[in-house]
Design a protein around this motif. Structure first.
Motif: not given
Length: 108
Positions: A43-46, A66-67, A73-80, A98-104
Protein backbone atom coordinates in the motif's frame (compact mmCIF):
# COMPACT_ATOMS: atom_id res chain seq x y z
CA UNK A 1 12.43 5.54 -20.11
CA UNK A 2 10.79 3.41 -22.76
CA UNK A 3 7.50 3.67 -24.56
CA UNK A 4 5.48 0.77 -25.84
CA UNK A 5 3.57 0.88 -29.09
CA UNK A 6 0.67 3.32 -29.35
CA UNK A 7 -2.22 2.17 -31.46
CA UNK A 8 -5.47 3.84 -32.51
CA UNK A 9 -8.08 2.11 -34.62
CA UNK A 10 -11.81 2.03 -35.25
CA UNK A 11 -13.64 -1.28 -35.29
CA UNK A 12 -16.92 -1.73 -37.15
CA UNK A 13 -19.54 -4.37 -36.60
CA UNK A 14 -20.35 -6.82 -39.36
CA UNK A 15 -23.17 -4.64 -40.72
CA UNK A 16 -21.08 -1.46 -40.47
CA UNK A 17 -23.71 0.24 -38.32
CA UNK A 18 -21.82 0.30 -35.04
CA UNK A 19 -18.37 1.78 -34.52
CA UNK A 20 -16.20 1.73 -31.42
CA UNK A 21 -12.88 3.50 -30.98
CA UNK A 22 -10.14 1.33 -29.51
CA UNK A 23 -7.09 3.07 -28.07
CA UNK A 24 -3.98 1.57 -26.52
CA UNK A 25 -2.06 4.14 -24.54
CA UNK A 26 1.70 4.39 -24.24
CA UNK A 27 3.18 2.78 -21.16
CA UNK A 28 6.23 4.60 -19.82
CA UNK A 29 8.86 3.10 -17.56
CA UNK A 30 10.65 5.25 -14.98
CA UNK A 31 14.08 4.59 -13.43
CA UNK A 32 14.63 3.90 -9.76
CA UNK A 33 17.31 6.17 -8.26
CA UNK A 34 20.86 4.94 -9.01
CA UNK A 35 22.35 2.59 -6.43
CA UNK A 36 19.00 1.98 -4.71
CA UNK A 37 17.33 -1.35 -3.99
CA UNK A 38 13.77 -0.14 -3.49
CA UNK A 39 11.15 -1.71 -1.23
CA UNK A 40 7.83 -2.39 -2.95
CA UNK A 41 4.97 -2.21 -0.48
CA UNK A 42 1.40 -3.53 -0.43
CA UNK A 43 0.00 0.00 0.00
CA UNK A 44 0.98 3.67 -0.20
CA UNK A 45 3.03 3.99 2.97
CA UNK A 46 5.91 2.73 5.05
CA UNK A 47 3.54 0.94 7.45
CA UNK A 48 2.44 -1.44 4.68
CA UNK A 49 4.23 -4.77 4.30
CA UNK A 50 7.15 -5.20 1.89
CA UNK A 51 6.07 -7.51 -0.95
CA UNK A 52 9.38 -7.50 -2.85
CA UNK A 53 12.55 -5.47 -3.42
CA UNK A 54 13.48 -3.94 -6.77
CA UNK A 55 17.05 -4.52 -7.93
CA UNK A 56 19.46 -1.66 -8.59
CA UNK A 57 18.85 -0.20 -12.05
CA UNK A 58 15.20 -1.28 -12.16
CA UNK A 59 12.64 0.60 -14.24
CA UNK A 60 8.96 0.59 -13.35
CA UNK A 61 5.66 1.55 -14.97
CA UNK A 62 3.40 3.94 -13.08
CA UNK A 63 -0.26 3.06 -13.53
CA UNK A 64 -1.59 5.58 -11.03
CA UNK A 65 -0.43 7.67 -8.07
CA UNK A 66 -1.87 8.38 -4.62
CA UNK A 67 -0.92 10.26 -1.46
CA UNK A 68 0.44 8.28 1.49
CA UNK A 69 3.28 8.40 4.03
CA UNK A 70 5.81 11.23 3.65
CA UNK A 71 9.20 9.92 2.50
CA UNK A 72 12.53 11.63 1.82
CA UNK A 73 14.59 10.16 -1.01
CA UNK A 74 17.08 11.15 -3.72
CA UNK A 75 14.41 13.16 -5.55
CA UNK A 76 13.09 15.14 -2.58
CA UNK A 77 10.47 14.74 0.12
CA UNK A 78 7.01 13.69 -0.98
CA UNK A 79 3.88 11.87 0.16
CA UNK A 80 3.25 10.67 -3.40
CA UNK A 81 3.25 6.89 -3.99
CA UNK A 82 3.37 5.15 -7.37
CA UNK A 83 1.26 2.08 -8.14
CA UNK A 84 3.56 -0.17 -10.22
CA UNK A 85 1.41 -3.32 -10.26
CA UNK A 86 -1.71 -4.72 -8.65
CA UNK A 87 -1.27 -4.07 -4.91
CA UNK A 88 2.32 -2.82 -5.32
CA UNK A 89 3.46 0.70 -4.43
CA UNK A 90 6.80 2.53 -4.29
CA UNK A 91 7.67 5.95 -2.87
CA UNK A 92 7.82 8.51 -5.69
CA UNK A 93 10.80 10.21 -3.98
CA UNK A 94 12.91 7.28 -5.26
CA UNK A 95 11.60 7.30 -8.86
CA UNK A 96 12.97 9.66 -11.51
CA UNK A 97 9.86 11.00 -13.27
CA UNK A 98 11.32 14.34 -14.32
CA UNK A 99 8.53 16.20 -12.54
CA UNK A 100 7.43 17.24 -9.07
CA UNK A 101 3.92 15.96 -8.62
CA UNK A 102 1.64 13.67 -10.56
CA UNK A 103 2.74 12.10 -13.87
CA UNK A 104 -0.08 9.52 -13.94
CA UNK A 105 -3.77 9.52 -12.99
CA UNK A 106 -4.77 9.35 -9.33
CA UNK A 107 -5.52 5.89 -7.98
CA UNK A 108 -9.16 5.28 -7.06
Amino acid sequence: MSVDRVENRVEKSGDGATEAAVTTTALRYYAVAPGVRLNVRSGPGTSYSIVRVLAEGAKVPIFCQTPGTWVTGPYGTSNLWDNIDDGEFVADAYIYTGADGYVAPRCY
